[in-house]
Design a protein around this motif. Structure first.
Motif, short mmCIF file in Angstrom:
data_model
loop_
_atom_site.label_atom_id
_atom_site.label_comp_id
_atom_site.label_asym_id
_atom_site.label_seq_id
_atom_site.Cartn_x
_atom_site.Cartn_y
_atom_site.Cartn_z
N ARG A 16 0.82 -1.22 0.00
CA ARG A 16 0.00 0.00 0.00
C ARG A 16 0.85 1.27 0.00
NH1 ARG A 16 -0.52 2.27 5.23
NH2 ARG A 16 0.17 0.90 6.92
N ASP A 19 1.58 2.40 -3.45
CA ASP A 19 0.42 2.69 -4.30
C ASP A 19 0.25 4.21 -4.38
OD1 ASP A 19 -1.98 2.90 -5.61
OD2 ASP A 19 -3.10 1.58 -4.26
N ARG A 21 -1.91 5.96 -5.97
CA ARG A 21 -3.27 6.46 -6.09
C ARG A 21 -3.70 7.10 -4.77
NH1 ARG A 21 -5.34 0.85 -8.59
NH2 ARG A 21 -3.74 0.20 -7.09
N GLU A 23 -6.04 6.90 -2.64
CA GLU A 23 -6.54 6.12 -1.52
C GLU A 23 -5.43 5.33 -0.83
OE1 GLU A 23 -7.46 5.41 -4.69
OE2 GLU A 23 -9.21 6.71 -4.89
N LEU A 25 -4.43 2.16 -1.17
CA LEU A 25 -5.00 0.91 -0.67
C LEU A 25 -4.17 -0.32 -1.03
CD1 LEU A 25 -8.77 1.57 -1.44
CD2 LEU A 25 -7.57 1.83 0.75
N PHE A 27 -2.44 -3.20 -3.67
CA PHE A 27 -2.74 -3.88 -4.92
C PHE A 27 -3.46 -5.22 -4.71
CE2 PHE A 27 0.93 -1.16 -5.25
CZ PHE A 27 0.66 -0.42 -6.38
N ARG A 31 -7.95 -3.19 -2.17
CA ARG A 31 -8.17 -2.39 -3.37
C ARG A 31 -9.32 -2.95 -4.20
NH1 ARG A 31 -7.86 2.30 -5.69
NH2 ARG A 31 -5.87 2.58 -4.62
N TYR A 34 -12.58 -2.02 -2.62
CA TYR A 34 -12.85 -0.62 -2.92
C TYR A 34 -13.39 -0.46 -4.34
CZ TYR A 34 -11.82 4.24 -4.16
OH TYR A 34 -11.91 5.53 -4.63
N ASP A 35 -12.75 -1.10 -5.30
CA ASP A 35 -13.19 -1.00 -6.69
C ASP A 35 -14.61 -1.53 -6.84
OD1 ASP A 35 -10.77 0.10 -7.41
OD2 ASP A 35 -9.94 -1.78 -8.20
N ASN A 51 -6.82 1.13 4.30
CA ASN A 51 -5.93 -0.02 4.44
C ASN A 51 -4.82 0.34 5.41
OD1 ASN A 51 -4.11 -2.13 4.24
ND2 ASN A 51 -4.17 -2.23 2.00
#
Length: 209
Positions: A16, A19, A21, A23, A25, A27, A31, A34-35, A51
């Motif tokens: 995390r 990551d 992005r 958020e 979160l 991989f 994540r 969330y998606d 996370n």
């Protein structure tokens, strides 16, 4: 907005901190959950997901970081997956706790969440795959850890995902190489299947015993 916090070890962490992005979160299954919330349109109440898994953490370390990683985020639902590092350290003689000490740490975590926050809790079983083959010898001692987890889930009326049984059943449909990269950590497919189990439990309300 419902706040969902995921805590535990590297399976939750899943890089995390790398990551980029917003958020952060990772991989893995967090994540993917969330998606799913973002894309499915099946949940009327919006959620915010955090996370706070930490690579290498044991139950004791989760307990020590509970305020920072969990309580200050004011969660409505806390999901916890931890135990394989406890077992690894215990078997290897590097300190760590056996099943009894593991259970004491988890019980303290549950008591603190109940007293200070009142969030619902979902406990997920630690698991191991017989790859490499020597990990097959971990199954019996890990069973004692799972017994502690099941006892606490019943006592504290938490949600519970029997991931050991779940992945054993999936082993009849998928090869080990499809599920795990090293016997402990999950492949992308393994994370997808873990996320699916969590979502199914959450949506059906089974996490509230």
């Amino acid at each position: 907005m419902k706040r969902l916090v995921f805590i535990g070890d590297s399976i939750t962490d899943c890089d995390r901190l790398w990551d980029e992005r917003p958020e952060g979160l990772g991989f893995g299954f967090v994540r993917m959950i969330y998606d799913w919330f973002q894309e499915s349109g099946q949940v009327k109440e919006p959620v915010r997901i955090f996370n706070r898994g930490n690579n290498g953490f044991t139950a004791f370390q989760v307990k020590a970081h509970l305020e920072e990683d969990c309580l200050k985020l004011k969660p409505d639902v806390v999901t916890l997956l931890v135990g394989i590092n406890d077992l690894y350290m215990h078997i290897g003689g590097a300190g760590g706790y056996g099943a009894e000490g593991y259970g004491r740490c988890l019980e303290t975590i549950l008591q603190v969440i109940k007293e200070k926050n009142g969030a619902a809790v979902i406990l997920m079983e630690p698991f191991v795959f017989p790859k490499p083959l020597e990990y097959a010898a971990w199954e019996k001692p890990l069973g004692a850890f799972r017994n502690e987890l099941r006892r606490l889930a019943k006592t504290y009326e938490t949600g519970f995902l029997p991931l050991s049984d779940y992945f054993q059943a999936l082993g009849r449909r998928y090869s080990l190489d499809e599920l795990t990269v090293d016997g402990i950590h999950l492949t992308e497919k393994g994370h997808e299947l873990l996320a699916a189990a969590w979502i199914s439990s959450y949506m059906e309300g089974k996490e509230y015993v």
